[in-house]
Design a protein around this motif. Structure first.
Motif, PDB file in Angstrom:
ATOM      1  N   GLY A 269     -10.834  15.486   1.430  1.00 48.13           N
ATOM      2  CA  GLY A 269     -10.868  16.383   2.426  1.00 48.13           C
ATOM      3  C   GLY A 269     -10.348  15.818   3.920  1.00 48.13           C
ATOM      4  N   ALA A 270     -10.314  14.737   3.847  1.00 50.71           N
ATOM      5  CA  ALA A 270      -9.766  14.162   5.101  1.00 50.71           C
ATOM      6  C   ALA A 270      -8.092  14.435   5.251  1.00 50.71           C
ATOM      7  CB  ALA A 270     -10.068  12.605   5.266  1.00 50.71           C
ATOM      8  N   GLN A 271      -7.644  14.610   6.677  1.00 53.00           N
ATOM      9  CA  GLN A 271      -6.094  14.842   6.854  1.00 53.00           C
ATOM     10  C   GLN A 271      -5.676  13.519   6.392  1.00 53.00           C
ATOM     11  OE1 GLN A 271      -5.017  17.852   7.564  1.00 53.00           O
ATOM     12  NE2 GLN A 271      -2.766  16.846   7.084  1.00 53.00           N
ATOM     13  N   LEU A 272      -4.575  13.746   5.448  1.00 52.06           N
ATOM     14  CA  LEU A 272      -3.878  12.497   4.888  1.00 52.06           C
ATOM     15  C   LEU A 272      -2.705  12.431   5.988  1.00 52.06           C
ATOM     16  CD1 LEU A 272      -3.695  13.161   1.009  1.00 52.06           C
ATOM     17  CD2 LEU A 272      -5.086  11.788   2.584  1.00 52.06           C
ATOM     18  N   PRO A 273      -2.306  11.165   6.295  1.00 54.04           N
ATOM     19  CA  PRO A 273      -1.110  10.776   7.193  1.00 54.04           C
ATOM     20  C   PRO A 273       0.194  11.100   6.388  1.00 54.04           C
ATOM     21  CG  PRO A 273      -1.992   8.771   6.282  1.00 54.04           C
ATOM     22  CD  PRO A 273      -2.849   9.793   6.148  1.00 54.04           C
ATOM     23  N   PRO A 274       1.099  11.420   7.364  1.00 54.03           N
ATOM     24  CA  PRO A 274       2.505  11.567   6.607  1.00 54.03           C
ATOM     25  C   PRO A 274       2.844  10.631   5.835  1.00 54.03           C
ATOM     26  CG  PRO A 274       2.659  11.945   9.007  1.00 54.03           C
ATOM     27  CD  PRO A 274       1.285  11.259   8.651  1.00 54.03           C
ATOM     28  N   LEU A 275       3.699  11.254   4.627  1.00 57.26           N
ATOM     29  CA  LEU A 275       4.153  10.298   3.425  1.00 57.26           C
ATOM     30  C   LEU A 275       5.509  10.059   3.645  1.00 57.26           C
ATOM     31  CD1 LEU A 275       3.456   8.657   0.861  1.00 57.26           C
ATOM     32  CD2 LEU A 275       3.620  11.008  -0.154  1.00 57.26           C
ATOM     33  N   PRO A 276       6.152   8.725   3.759  1.00 55.03           N
ATOM     34  CA  PRO A 276       7.578   8.716   3.920  1.00 55.03           C
ATOM     35  C   PRO A 276       8.278   9.202   2.645  1.00 55.03           C
ATOM     36  CG  PRO A 276       6.521   6.721   4.543  1.00 55.03           C
ATOM     37  CD  PRO A 276       5.411   7.520   4.030  1.00 55.03           C
ATOM     38  N   ASP A 277       9.520   9.714   2.912  1.00 57.79           N
ATOM     39  CA  ASP A 277      10.440  10.490   1.669  1.00 57.79           C
ATOM     40  C   ASP A 277      10.382   9.587   0.458  1.00 57.79           C
ATOM     41  OD1 ASP A 277      10.830  12.334   3.406  1.00 57.79           O
ATOM     42  OD2 ASP A 277      13.027  11.545   4.045  1.00 57.79           O
ATOM     43  N   ARG A 278      10.342   8.426   0.415  1.00 57.19           N
ATOM     44  CA  ARG A 278      10.769   7.676  -0.855  1.00 57.19           C
ATOM     45  C   ARG A 278       9.465   7.187  -1.581  1.00 57.19           C
ATOM     46  NH1 ARG A 278      14.922   6.280  -3.206  1.00 57.19           N
ATOM     47  NH2 ARG A 278      13.959   4.207  -3.838  1.00 57.19           N
ATOM     48  N   LEU A 279       8.268   7.247  -0.879  1.00 58.40           N
ATOM     49  CA  LEU A 279       7.236   6.884  -1.402  1.00 58.40           C
ATOM     50  C   LEU A 279       6.054   7.606  -2.160  1.00 58.40           C
ATOM     51  CD1 LEU A 279       6.162   4.363   1.365  1.00 58.40           C
ATOM     52  CD2 LEU A 279       7.573   3.895  -0.565  1.00 58.40           C
ATOM     53  N   TRP A 280       5.584   7.550  -3.031  1.00 58.20           N
ATOM     54  CA  TRP A 280       4.523   8.175  -3.629  1.00 58.20           C
ATOM     55  C   TRP A 280       3.099   7.884  -3.270  1.00 58.20           C
ATOM     56  CZ3 TRP A 280       1.460   4.601  -5.474  1.00 58.20           C
ATOM     57  CH2 TRP A 280       2.211   3.490  -6.294  1.00 58.20           C
ATOM     58  N   ARG A 281       2.085   8.799  -3.422  1.00 59.20           N
ATOM     59  CA  ARG A 281       0.724   8.638  -3.158  1.00 59.20           C
ATOM     60  C   ARG A 281      -0.042   9.051  -4.189  1.00 59.20           C
ATOM     61  NH1 ARG A 281      -0.157  10.354   2.443  1.00 59.20           N
ATOM     62  NH2 ARG A 281       0.241   8.281   3.157  1.00 59.20           N
ATOM     63  N   TYR A 282      -1.086   8.320  -4.724  1.00 58.34           N
ATOM     64  CA  TYR A 282      -1.997   8.692  -5.698  1.00 58.34           C
ATOM     65  C   TYR A 282      -3.556   8.369  -5.168  1.00 58.34           C
ATOM     66  CZ  TYR A 282       2.109   8.339  -8.403  1.00 58.34           C
ATOM     67  OH  TYR A 282       3.427   8.269  -8.997  1.00 58.34           O
ATOM     68  N   ARG A 283      -4.430   8.773  -5.892  1.00 63.32           N
ATOM     69  CA  ARG A 283      -6.113   8.590  -5.661  1.00 63.32           C
ATOM     70  C   ARG A 283      -6.167   7.393  -6.452  1.00 63.32           C
ATOM     71  NH1 ARG A 283      -9.018   9.995  -1.530  1.00 63.32           N
ATOM     72  NH2 ARG A 283      -8.084  11.877  -0.529  1.00 63.32           N
ATOM     73  N   VAL A 284      -6.976   6.525  -5.755  1.00 56.79           N
ATOM     74  CA  VAL A 284      -7.939   5.337  -6.388  1.00 56.79           C
ATOM     75  C   VAL A 284      -9.158   6.009  -6.973  1.00 56.79           C
ATOM     76  CG1 VAL A 284      -8.825   3.159  -6.124  1.00 56.79           C
ATOM     77  CG2 VAL A 284      -6.724   3.821  -4.684  1.00 56.79           C
ATOM     78  N   ASP A 285      -9.955   6.632  -6.241  1.00 58.10           N
ATOM     79  CA  ASP A 285     -10.797   7.382  -6.480  1.00 58.10           C
ATOM     80  C   ASP A 285     -11.229   8.462  -5.156  1.00 58.10           C
ATOM     81  OD1 ASP A 285     -11.954   5.898  -4.052  1.00 58.10           O
ATOM     82  OD2 ASP A 285     -12.939   4.491  -4.969  1.00 58.10           O
ATOM     83  N   HIS A 286     -12.510   9.061  -5.133  1.00 59.88           N
ATOM     84  CA  HIS A 286     -12.758  10.035  -4.301  1.00 59.88           C
ATOM     85  C   HIS A 286     -12.596   9.487  -2.567  1.00 59.88           C
ATOM     86  CE1 HIS A 286     -13.927  11.913  -7.788  1.00 59.88           C
ATOM     87  NE2 HIS A 286     -14.053  13.265  -7.004  1.00 59.88           N
ATOM     88  N   ASP A 287     -12.524   8.077  -2.430  1.00 57.15           N
ATOM     89  CA  ASP A 287     -12.615   7.811  -0.941  1.00 57.15           C
ATOM     90  C   ASP A 287     -11.427   6.865  -0.508  1.00 57.15           C
ATOM     91  OD1 ASP A 287     -15.332   8.662  -0.383  1.00 57.15           O
ATOM     92  OD2 ASP A 287     -16.056   7.036  -1.639  1.00 57.15           O
TER      93      ASP A 287
END
Length: 461
Positions: A269-287
């Motif tokens: 639910g928290a706002q995620l910071p910008p993600l650079p073009d070449r990088l991915w982002r996944y969840r570890v858990d809910h936090d």
């Protein structure tokens, strides 16, 4: 309390029993190698039923040794991105597509996301052959039968053991179909994949725990009352197991493949910071989330060289590598398995250059190993841009544990950063256990981070 930590990887299935301080118990490791079907056309598949048998064999072995006695909690680290189509009887309609498979292509008439950047920021992924948004339509076109639903490999194997096996938010984030903020299936990604909600796994709530089915409990009575926690992606587990759980430390892990990742606390639910073009982002858990880049080349290149070249072995190979500087090999392109997202090079893109009649097998190996080091640099700079500082790097994974020369090569390539070595051998299983116990903050201590020139052989028993 004893913990059973399962590591459901691409090259092996492992079960590790830990004590309450997360220390491996003597004779508490069971493992089975996994046969991956790989070919130059980009095939990278596993047989789901054979994989399940490997897991059952590990549990049987630990049970026969008496190592499951007293286990109260089961934690699971499992490979990201896999997909398996199931028929009406919940049996596989084909093999498991792993992260290594580069064959999926988009339908000729289908366009991608309306706003690719917004899609990337929302899901942490791209419209790419590694993710279900492109994989599911490709699978449908190739299958003889009509799939009733799609699952990942971990949901399939746990579904055979447990009363229910929903998909964790960590595994769901690896499909490319999850909104990382709301933690719900993303409507646009699902539309690209051509799936409805009933064709996707149920998502596990934050407090989910599983129990063995009656038949499974009879087979392993010591696990009858144990709680099973939601699986986490193997990359996330490796970061935690390497002790890299805050913005000051990035993990560079080299197992079968390789990756560079940074873990941060970002509650749902928290706002995620910008993600650079070449990088991915996944969840570890809910936090927590993990941001990074992954590569198809790692320890698999070393394995290829062992099969193909007339290399010395053991201490003789170590001595031959030690005689070379960190950049003493022949130039190499390490795209043997193609690109992980967002790259699109196909499998079979590897190269060896600068060869002469005096070139040795060890120089070829050193060139490949150095190439794995070099691919990390630019993406590490991108990761550092998200936290506004240069970070310390911790090396981990089986390939790092096995090669002091490779660790030194990484140290040279990543200079002037401080580079350390996580000496704990089973970082995936241990990382999953730390998350399951809610003890992520203790990860750096458990990881036993030391110097890269440490000659101590990691051990789990």
């Amino acid at each position: 309390m004893k913990i059973l930590a399962l590591d459901l990887g691409t090259s092996s299935v492992r079960g590790l029993v830990l004590d309450g301080d997360l220390r491996p118990l003597p004779d508490g490791l069971a493992r089975r190698k996994v046969v991956l079907t790989a070919a130059d056309d980009g095939t990278g598949t596993l047989d789901a039923r054979v994989y399940l048998d490997c897991l059952l064999a590990c549990l049987d072995e630990l049970s026969q040794r008496g190592r499951l006695r007293g286990v109260e909690l089961v934690a699971v680290s499992a490979q990201w991105h896999s997909v398996l189509p199931l028929g009406p009887d919940d049996e596989p309609l084909g093999p498991v597509l792993t992260w290594l498979d580069t064959r999926p292509e988009p339908p000729a008439a289908q366009a991608g996301p309306v706003d690719p950047d917004a899609f990337h920021q929302r899901t942490g992924t791209w419209w790419h052959r590694c993710y279900w948004s492109m994989r599911l339509p490709w699978l449908r076109a190739r299958l003889g039968g009509t799939p009733t639903r799609f699952v990942g490999l971990v949901e399939y194997v746990l579904g055979r053991l447990l009363t229910d096996a929903p998909m964790s938010v960590s595994q769901a984030s690896g499909t490319g179909l999850l909104d990382l903020c709301t933690l719900e299936w993303d409507a646009e990604a699902c539309a690209l994949a051509g799936v409805r909600g009933t064709e996707l796994p149920e998502l596990a709530p934050p407090d989910w725990t599983g129990r063995l089915r009656t038949g499974s409990a009879r087979r392993w009575p010591d696990l009858a009352r144990a709680r099973w926690t939601a699986p986490i992606g193997d990359g996330a587990a490796s970061n935690v197991g390497s002790g890299c759980v805050d913005p000051t430390r990035a993990a560079v892990t080299v197992g079968t493949s390789s990756a560079v990742r940074l873990l941060q606390r970002m509650p749902a639910g928290a706002q995620l910071p910008p993600l650079p073009d070449r990088l991915w982002r996944y969840r570890v858990d809910h936090d927590h989330v993990v941001t990074g880049a992954a590569y198809s080349s790692g320890g698999n290149l070393f394995a290829w060289a062992q099969r193909t070249l007339r290399l010395p072995t053991g201490a003789e190979l170590d001595a031959a590598l030690a005689a070379l500087p960190p950049d003493g090999g022949r130039p190499a392109g390490v795209g043997f398995g193609g690109d992980r997202p967002p790259g699109r090079r196909p499998a079979g893109s590897g190269e060896l250059r600068g060869l002469g009649f005096g070139t040795t097998a060890v120089e070829l190996l050193a060139g490949l190993m150095h190439g794995v080091c070099e691919q990390v640099v630019d993406d590490l700079v991108g990761l550092e841009s998200t936290v506004g500082q240069q970070v310390q790097v911790v090396l981990g994974g089986g390939a790092m544990a096995a090669s002091p020369w490779w660790r030194q090569a990484f140290t040279t390539v990543l200079a002037p950063r401080t580079v350390r070595f996580g000496r704990h051998a089973e970082i995936g299983a241990t990382g999953a256990a730390l998350v399951a116990c809610g003890r992520i903050a203790e990860a750096a201590t458990v990881a036993d981070i030391g110097r890269t020139d440490d000659q101590t052989s990691p051990a789990t028993a």
